[in-house]
Design an enzyme around this catalytic site. Structure first.
Site, PDB file in Angstrom:
ATOM      1  N   TRP A 130       0.855  -1.199   0.000  1.00  0.00           N
ATOM      2  CA  TRP A 130       0.000   0.000   0.000  1.00  0.00           C
ATOM      3  C   TRP A 130       0.891   1.250   0.000  1.00  0.00           C
ATOM      4  O   TRP A 130       1.863   1.317   0.773  1.00  0.00           O
ATOM      5  CB  TRP A 130      -0.891  -0.049   1.241  1.00  0.00           C
ATOM      6  CG  TRP A 130      -1.798   1.136   1.415  1.00  0.00           C
ATOM      7  CD1 TRP A 130      -2.534   1.749   0.454  1.00  0.00           C
ATOM      8  CD2 TRP A 130      -2.056   1.830   2.640  1.00  0.00           C
ATOM      9  NE1 TRP A 130      -3.252   2.787   1.013  1.00  0.00           N
ATOM     10  CE2 TRP A 130      -2.968   2.857   2.353  1.00  0.00           C
ATOM     11  CE3 TRP A 130      -1.608   1.672   3.952  1.00  0.00           C
ATOM     12  CZ2 TRP A 130      -3.445   3.733   3.317  1.00  0.00           C
ATOM     13  CZ3 TRP A 130      -2.075   2.549   4.914  1.00  0.00           C
ATOM     14  CH2 TRP A 130      -2.993   3.563   4.607  1.00  0.00           C
ATOM     15  N   ASP A 211      -1.424  -6.421   8.673  1.00  0.00           N
ATOM     16  CA  ASP A 211      -2.334  -5.304   8.419  1.00  0.00           C
ATOM     17  C   ASP A 211      -3.616  -5.902   7.829  1.00  0.00           C
ATOM     18  O   ASP A 211      -3.597  -6.500   6.754  1.00  0.00           O
ATOM     19  CB  ASP A 211      -1.698  -4.315   7.440  1.00  0.00           C
ATOM     20  CG  ASP A 211      -2.563  -3.077   7.245  1.00  0.00           C
ATOM     21  OD1 ASP A 211      -3.592  -2.950   7.934  1.00  0.00           O
ATOM     22  OD2 ASP A 211      -2.209  -2.224   6.393  1.00  0.00           O
ATOM     23  N   LYS A 246     -13.631  -0.412   5.983  1.00  0.00           N
ATOM     24  CA  LYS A 246     -14.250  -1.017   4.808  1.00  0.00           C
ATOM     25  C   LYS A 246     -15.366  -1.970   5.183  1.00  0.00           C
ATOM     26  O   LYS A 246     -16.447  -1.935   4.607  1.00  0.00           O
ATOM     27  CB  LYS A 246     -13.191  -1.751   3.980  1.00  0.00           C
ATOM     28  CG  LYS A 246     -12.391  -0.854   3.078  1.00  0.00           C
ATOM     29  CD  LYS A 246     -11.241  -0.190   3.755  1.00  0.00           C
ATOM     30  CE  LYS A 246     -10.494   0.739   2.806  1.00  0.00           C
ATOM     31  NZ  LYS A 246      -9.331   1.356   3.437  1.00  0.00           N
TER      32      LYS A 246
END
Ligand code: LMR
Length: 397
Positions: A130, A211, A246
């Site tokens: 990311w 993560d 999310k």
């Protein structure tokens, strides 16, 4: 002094939203920032969240500070989501969890915790990872090294390359792993790869730092943490940053957790005290609203069911779009293979096109994606799919 700052270029991901908003093309397509969208292009508030909010509004008695660690109901609910009910690391007190300001807050507190442990703390990140991992962790002073992960030509994980790259890691280093729905490539480790990795990390004295930002959006709520649970079953230490942005659609509420697993309950307690002290030095206390929503949902079995079925629909929609896109692109006769998009998981995949082609899609057709050609699959819908495939066919011709 304030006049000495030079201007910064826009954030490689967030900057896309501003450019998209200003674009006047009625056919514009936003495949940029990783936010779930429904078929009408809206990022909806989940019905379970709305119901929980209504209850909170009625019942909330005070706006006094939360406990720095967060509320018990939220923490217990999140630990159960991560590790399942009655996992030994939780029962034995070896796992301690703190509420954080989203997944980013968790990553940052973790980075500062590691720096307190050693000023040469090193975190190995996947290539690619990311775009915000390196600045977010690196700004805390962590040394960042990279291990190979994604093979851009075969669109698969280079697992042998990953393990041989990690040969250079020293005992005590941390290995950042995407729990599921790898951002940006969408290629996840299989369970047997997690098993091999877990043995490898244990043997080498490397600590996993997971993560987990997309639990529930890959294969399912439990399926997406099978690898994480395997690591928790077998390794003495682990760090987990998790996000509710999310899977609960709580992006702006900044809701997440940081969990540490240590070899003993006492060591986990000590680590938690350090984590709380780190947070005290940054933002002091966690915000309430998002965590209260998650707690309300997870403590009510009916609401949990409503939420889980909404999450299922989101996941199925993304998987459907993946198939649809791959099929339509193949049918359109674009001379590139996009079949990997159908195989990958979560919100993101690489189209696998050049930066010039990405730029051309943006400037000529108002199709927005990250320069690396990362797309947010959830930005596709039944109204823009044909336009998108046509634009790609034109640019790649
Ligand atoms: C993304 O990768 O697009 C999201 O995680 C949003 C962000 O903060 O970058």
């Amino acid at each position: 002094m304030l006049s000495d700052f030079s201007p910064l270029p826009p954030d490689p991901i967030l900057g896309l939203s501003a450019a998209y908003r200003e674009d006047r093309n009625p056919n514009k397509v936003d495949l940029g920032v990783g936010v779930y969208k429904d078929d009408s292009g809206v990022s909806p508030i989940m019905a379970a969240v709305k119901q929980a909010e209504a209850a909170i509004l009625l019942e909330e008695q005070s706006k006094a500070y939360l406990p720095p660690v967060g509320t018990e109901g939220f923490l217990v609910g999140m630990q159960q989501m991560l590790f399942g009910e009655n996992h030994a690391v939780v029962l034995d007190g070896r796992c301690k969890t703190q509420q954080t300001t989203g997944g980013c807050g968790a990553l940052r507190v973790a980075a500062q915790l590691l720096m307190r442990g050693s000023d040469s703390a090193t975190v190995w990140v996947s290539t690619p990872t990311w775009a915000n991992h390196v600045p977010l962790l690196g700004d805390a002073g962590i040394t960042i090294r990279e291990y190979p992960y994604y093979d851009y030509t075969t669109h698969t994980i280079d697992f042998d390359g990953m393990l041989s790259g990690l040969e250079q890691a020293a005992a005590g280093d941390f290995v950042l792993l995407h729990g599921c729905c790898h951002n940006p490539c969408g290629a996840d480790l299989s369970l047997s790869q997690w098993e091999i990795l877990s043995g490898y990390l244990g043997q080498r004295g490397l600590t996993p730092f997971v993560d987990l930002a997309y639990q529930g959006l890959g294969d399912g709520l439990d399926e997406d943490v099978a690898g994480l649970r395997l690591l928790a079953d077998t390794l003495p230490e682990m760090i987990v940053a998790s996000s509710c942005s999310k899977n609960f659609g709580l992006y702006r509420e900044r809701t997440g957790t940081l969990s540490v697993i240590a070899d003993t309950a006492e060591h986990a307690d000590n680590a938690l005290k350090q984590m709380l002290n780190v947070a005290r030095g940054i933002y002091s206390m966690p915000p309430s609203h998002g965590a209260a929503i998650v707690e309300t949902i997870l403590q009510d079995s009916e609401l949990t069911e409503v939420w889980a079925s909404e999450l299922n629909i989101m996941r199925q929609r993304i998987n459907g779009l993946r198939l649809d896109f791959a099929e339509q692109a193949a049918a359109r006769g674009i001379g590139r293979d996009f079949s990997h998009i159908a195989r990958e998981k979560g919100m993101f995949s690489f189209l696998g096109i050049s930066a010039e082609e990405v730029e051309c899609l943006k400037s000529e057709y108002s199709v927005y994606m990250v320069n690396s050609s990362r797309i947010n699959v959830a930005g596709m819908n039944s109204s823009n799919m044909e336009y998108l495939v046509d634009a790609l066919a034109a640019v790649l011709a």
